[in-house]
Write an enzyme that holds these catalytic residues in place. Structure first.
Site, PDB file in Angstrom:
ATOM      1  N   GLY A  42      -5.137   2.938   9.102  1.00  0.00           N
ATOM      2  CA  GLY A  42      -4.671   2.601  10.328  1.00  0.00           C
ATOM      3  C   GLY A  42      -3.716   1.182  10.274  1.00  0.00           C
ATOM      4  CB  ALA A  43      -1.893  -0.726  12.838  1.00  0.00           C
TER       5      ALA A  43
ATOM      6  CG  HIS B 143       4.406  -7.206   3.864  1.00  0.00           C
ATOM      7  ND1 HIS B 143       3.839  -5.754   3.037  1.00  0.00           N
ATOM      8  CD2 HIS B 143       3.812  -7.062   4.875  1.00  0.00           C
ATOM      9  CE1 HIS B 143       2.990  -5.219   4.062  1.00  0.00           C
ATOM     10  NE2 HIS B 143       3.051  -5.833   5.219  1.00  0.00           N
TER      11      HIS B 143
END
Length: 170
Positions: free
Chosen positions: A10-11, A50
């Site tokens: 999931g997120a 990121h």
């Protein structure tokens, strides 16, 4: 045949960090195949986060649509990390592309690659049924894509609350 690994969750489940670690086990330099597009300030900030977390051992190749061709073009033996399939799917759907054909091409191409590839995807089918047709179509398409790619990969990992679990092979 190179090894292929799918990481799902999931997120904010820790899947990208897990995928980065799995990719670097194959050595460096590594190639980060980015499917995201910075369409707004919030997404641009996510992309920046990121990149800063990954550090210098990575080369980034951006490909919002042409994922299979990008994997072929970068197949020099270096490990590649694709982050993520659900953004790629979203890009394909918004472009009116044949996402089913693209997913089938991706699944078929994985065994022919020379270098290892780790793919990240979101598990979107565990929540409530979406209220609108577009969201339901996306959820259903993501489920189809995830199943096709999981079947083609040598390993599948699930990340939940930062805890990784290998679910294929068992």
């Amino acid at each position: 045949m190179a090894k292929s690994i799918l990481v799902t969750g999931g997120a904010r489940s820790g899947k990208s960090l897990l995928a980065e670690q799995l990719t670097l086990q194959f050595g460096q330099p590594a190639i980060y195949v980015a499917t995201a597009q910075a369409g707004d300030a919030e997404m641009a900030a996510r992309i920046t986060d990121h990149r800063s977390r990954r550090g210098d051992g990575w080369t980034t190749v951006e490909t919002p649509l042409a994922l299979v061709q990008t994997l072929r073009d970068t197949d020099d033996g270096s490990p590649r990390l694709v982050d993520c399939l659900t953004l790629w799917l979203s890009n394909l759907m918004l472009a009116g592309a044949d996402w089913g054909g693209e997913a089938a091409d991706l699944a078929a191409s994985l065994p022919a690659l020379q270098g290892p590839v780790v793919l990240v995807t979101n598990e979107v089918g565990a929540g409530i049924v979406p209220a609108n047709a577009l969201a339901r179509d996306f959820r259903d398409a993501a489920g189809v894509v995830n199943q096709r790619i999981a079947a083609a990969c040598d390993e599948v990992w699930l990340s939940v609350a930062g805890c990784p679990m290998r679910i294929k092979p068992q």
